[in-house]
Every structure is written in structure tokens, then in C-alpha cells.
Design a protein around this motif. Structure first.
Motif, PDB file in Angstrom:
ATOM      1  N   GLN A 218      19.703  -3.733 -12.303  1.00 31.69           N
ATOM      2  CA  GLN A 218      19.681  -4.646 -11.166  1.00 31.69           C
ATOM      3  C   GLN A 218      18.234  -5.024 -10.877  1.00 31.69           C
ATOM      4  O   GLN A 218      17.397  -4.140 -10.662  1.00 31.69           O
ATOM      5  N   ILE A 219      17.923  -6.322 -10.896  1.00 34.26           N
ATOM      6  CA  ILE A 219      16.548  -6.783 -10.714  1.00 34.26           C
ATOM      7  C   ILE A 219      16.381  -7.351  -9.308  1.00 34.26           C
ATOM      8  O   ILE A 219      17.164  -8.201  -8.874  1.00 34.26           O
ATOM      9  N   PHE A 220      15.336  -6.886  -8.617  1.00 29.21           N
ATOM     10  CA  PHE A 220      15.064  -7.310  -7.245  1.00 29.21           C
ATOM     11  C   PHE A 220      13.820  -8.186  -7.198  1.00 29.21           C
ATOM     12  O   PHE A 220      13.066  -8.288  -8.171  1.00 29.21           O
ATOM     13  N   GLN A 221      13.601  -8.819  -6.061  1.00 30.02           N
ATOM     14  CA  GLN A 221      12.495  -9.757  -5.926  1.00 30.02           C
ATOM     15  C   GLN A 221      11.136  -9.073  -5.919  1.00 30.02           C
ATOM     16  O   GLN A 221      10.112  -9.720  -6.089  1.00 30.02           O
ATOM     17  N   SER A 222      11.101  -7.769  -5.727  1.00 32.53           N
ATOM     18  CA  SER A 222       9.848  -7.021  -5.782  1.00 32.53           C
ATOM     19  C   SER A 222      10.152  -5.593  -6.201  1.00 32.53           C
ATOM     20  O   SER A 222      11.284  -5.113  -6.084  1.00 32.53           O
ATOM     21  N   HIS A 223       9.118  -4.913  -6.679  1.00 35.36           N
ATOM     22  CA  HIS A 223       9.278  -3.508  -7.035  1.00 35.36           C
ATOM     23  C   HIS A 223       9.480  -2.664  -5.780  1.00 35.36           C
ATOM     24  O   HIS A 223      10.195  -1.660  -5.805  1.00 35.36           O
ATOM     25  N   ALA A 224       8.874  -3.078  -4.679  1.00 33.19           N
ATOM     26  CA  ALA A 224       9.057  -2.352  -3.419  1.00 33.19           C
ATOM     27  C   ALA A 224      10.508  -2.399  -2.964  1.00 33.19           C
ATOM     28  O   ALA A 224      11.039  -1.416  -2.437  1.00 33.19           O
ATOM     29  N   ALA A 225      11.170  -3.542  -3.163  1.00 31.05           N
ATOM     30  CA  ALA A 225      12.576  -3.662  -2.778  1.00 31.05           C
ATOM     31  C   ALA A 225      13.452  -2.730  -3.609  1.00 31.05           C
ATOM     32  O   ALA A 225      14.400  -2.120  -3.098  1.00 31.05           O
ATOM     33  N   ALA A 226      13.140  -2.621  -4.899  1.00 33.19           N
ATOM     34  CA  ALA A 226      13.902  -1.724  -5.763  1.00 33.19           C
ATOM     35  C   ALA A 226      13.746  -0.267  -5.326  1.00 33.19           C
ATOM     36  O   ALA A 226      14.717   0.496  -5.286  1.00 33.19           O
ATOM     37  N   VAL A 227      12.519   0.112  -4.982  1.00 32.52           N
ATOM     38  CA  VAL A 227      12.277   1.488  -4.539  1.00 32.52           C
ATOM     39  C   VAL A 227      12.976   1.762  -3.208  1.00 32.52           C
ATOM     40  O   VAL A 227      13.493   2.857  -2.977  1.00 32.52           O
ATOM     41  N   THR A 228      13.018   0.746  -2.337  1.00 35.78           N
ATOM     42  CA  THR A 228      13.729   0.904  -1.066  1.00 35.78           C
ATOM     43  C   THR A 228      15.208   1.207  -1.296  1.00 35.78           C
ATOM     44  O   THR A 228      15.801   2.055  -0.617  1.00 35.78           O
ATOM     45  N   GLU A 229      15.815   0.524  -2.262  1.00 36.75           N
ATOM     46  CA  GLU A 229      17.216   0.801  -2.591  1.00 36.75           C
ATOM     47  C   GLU A 229      17.380   2.210  -3.164  1.00 36.75           C
ATOM     48  O   GLU A 229      18.384   2.870  -2.913  1.00 36.75           O
ATOM     49  N   ALA A 230      16.391   2.673  -3.907  1.00 41.43           N
ATOM     50  CA  ALA A 230      16.456   4.044  -4.435  1.00 41.43           C
ATOM     51  C   ALA A 230      16.440   5.060  -3.301  1.00 41.43           C
ATOM     52  O   ALA A 230      17.139   6.082  -3.354  1.00 41.43           O
TER      53      ALA A 230
END
Length: 317
Positions: A218-230
């Protein structure tokens, strides 16, 4: 595909919201939604979907964002360059990979720009595969990010910073504290930033090493957004060790132990071997100094709301 559709899409990507995009463009939300729907129909691609942490983009959606920005930004960039030259100012154009641009470039460029009162620094997020072409065509003065294994002789490369890519999970994730095997990691939902949509870089190297299927990404608009989901336990996220260190110390994230969950990598600065603008050559030298590396680490971890994706051009002056 019309300029109005592209402007609407660029605004949605940059602001992360149809409502905010409509307010900025001074049009109705339905008009913005219509433009997005027309683009989706024309390209046969969903482009993005909404999640609790923001917008998650398809690979096609990220590429459209980059191309749309190039088309719409050409006129604005020309105006800036002509205006800067008329005022006796120099413009340094920096192309960077998305991982470097989001998590390391802000601190580096802010510090570097303070060294010259007449210098404006323009940062654009680019696919590392295009770095050589950008330099050779003089579309960029310097590129920073992963280096291609077969570098053209016309390009000079210099190591900037060694970094470690780690895998993080939320405290309640099933892999929390588990020394996961390659097979276990491969079966997880991978929460990824824009760098996953490119062919070069540490994130792609890790995905290829573990043979992670596309339907697990799943690709997000930023790496920070991906980490937030983690953090929310929605999956696992590759991240820079220095960027997630505060969350790890506070217990918001846990490092996944084991040899399959880490990868060592290096960012390089790339410039033309001959004819490099003096400011680009100076940045290439400065970027690997202890002071610059400290600035990159201190400037890491920008929030989702402040990260500017590939459609944004930032000027430091």
C-alpha cells in the motif's frame, strides 16, 4: 486531460483533501471531484483512495502527480528564474529522491542556503532513474539520492550519508517483538511511502529481496503517513532508523528484529563531471560534512501535513 483537471489533481495531492483543494482553487468541491473523476476515467486508474492517515496513491497516481506538476510548473519556474536573474540572485536546482526529500533535505538545504545571501535553492522530488538525464539536460544542477549501479562517465558521484532502513510495527501488531522470517515478512501488509513506486533505492531493494507481492503493498502520499498507519497496527513499514528513533524510544513503534528486517544503504550526490555550477559543487562537498549530516538528522520526521510531495517546489532564500 485539461489544465483545469491537472490543477485540481495537483491541489488534491498537495493538500490531501478535495475540500481544501476546492478552497484554494476557489471552485466548488463538486467541480474538483468531477475533474478527478474525468482523469480516473481517461487513465483507467483509481489514482488514489482515502485512508485514516490521508490519501494512499496508486503507482499510476504518483506518476500522474509528477507529470502534472512538471506541466503546470514550467511556466511558474520560468518566471522565477527570470525574476531571480534580474535581481542578481543565483538559483540552485536540486533533484532528490522522495525518501531523501522528505526526511533529510529540509535540514540540509536550510543550513546550506544560509551560507550565501544571494542563493535561492529549489527542491523537486524526482525518480532516481531520471537523475542522469536531468543533469545532462541541465534541468537540475545536482541530484541527491540512490546511485545507479551503472553511472554514465559524464556524471560524478560522491557519498553523502550512510543510513539504515528498518522495519517498524505498532505495539499491538502480531509481529511486535517477533524475530520474523522472510516468509512472515512477505505475508504482511506493507505500508509504503512514494519511494516504493520507483525502481532505485533502499525500499525497493528490500521489497525485491523479500519478494513482497504487489497486492501486499500500500503506497501513501508520504513516508510519514505510512509510518502513522504502522503505529495503528495496520501493517509493517520500512523506515529510516534515525527518523523513527523518537517513536521507538517512546514505545509508539517497535523495531522488527532479525537480518531480514534491516538494510544498509547510502545516499549519493550526483553532478556533472565537468561544467558543474559552483553552488552545486559546493553543496556536493558540504552534504557529507558532519555538520550537514547532523542537520539532516535533526530535520527528519516531518508530519504528514507539512510534507510536500512531488508536485511541490520549495524555495529557500
Amino acid at each position: 486531460m485539461t489544465p483545469a483537471q491537472l490543477r485540481a489533481y495537483v491541489a488534491v495531492v498537495r493538500l490531501g483533501s478535495v475540500k481544501q483543494a476546492a478552497a484554494q482553487l476557489e471552485v466548488s468541491e463538486s467541480a474538483v471531484s468531477l475533474h478527478i473523476a474525468q482523469l480516473r476515467k481517461e487513465f483507467g486508474d483509481q489514482l488514489f483512495s482515502r485512508t485514516a492517515a490521508g490519501l494512499a496513491f496508486t503507482p499510476g497516481g504518483l506518476r500522474l502527480a509528477s507529470r502534472a506538476a512538471e506541466l503546470l510548473g514550467l511556466q511558474d519556474r520560468t518566471v522565477l528564474e527570470v525574476s531571480a536573474a534580474g535581481r542578481g540572485r543565483r538559483l540552485l536546482r536540486v533533484a532528490a529522491s522522495s525518501l531523501f526529500a522528505e526526511l533529510a533535505a529540509p535540514g540540509l538545504l536550510e543550513l546550506f542556503a544560509k551560507r550565501a545571501a544571494d542563493l535561492d535553492v529549489e527542491l523537486s522530488v524526482r525518480n532516481p532513474a531520471s537523475f542522469e538525464t536531468l543533469l545532462q539536460t541541465r534541468a537540475a544542477d545536482i541530484a541527491i539520492g540512490p546511485q545507479s549501479s551503472a553511472l554514465d562517465p559524464s556524471i560524478a558521484a560522491q557519498p553523502v550519508m550512510n543510513y539504515r532502513l528498518v522495519i517498524v510495527v505498532g505495539p499491538d501488531h502480531p509481529l511486535a517483538g517477533v524475530r520474523a522470517s522472510a516468509a512472515q515478512l512477505r505475508e504482511q501488509t506493507w505500508l509504503l511511502g512514494p519511494s516504493a513506486a520507483t525502481d532505485l533505492g533502499a525500499v525497493q531493494a528490500m521489497l525485491r529481496r523479500l519478494a513482497v507481492p504487489d497486492d501486499r503493498q500500500q503506497i501513501f502520499q508520504s513516508h510519514a503517513a505510512a509510518v502513522t498507519e504502522a503505529k495503528r497496527g495496520k501493517g509493517i513499514a520500512p523506515a529510516l532508523s534515525f527518523a523513527v528513533a523518537p517513536d521507538v524510544r517512546q514505545g509508539h513503534l517497535l523495531l522488527t528484529p532479525g537480518p531480514h528486517a534491516t538494510l544498509e544503504a547510502v545516499w549519493h550526490s550526483l553532478v556533472l563531471a565537468t561544467g558543474t555550477p559552483p553552488a552545486a559543487a559546493e553543496l556536493s562537498r558540504f552534504a557529507s560534512t558532519p555538520r550537514a549530516i547532523q542537520a539532516m538528522i535533526r530535520g527528519a520526521g516531518v508530519s504528514v501535513g507539512h510534507f510536500k510531495p512531488a508536485v511541490h517546489v520549495t524555495l529557500w532564500s
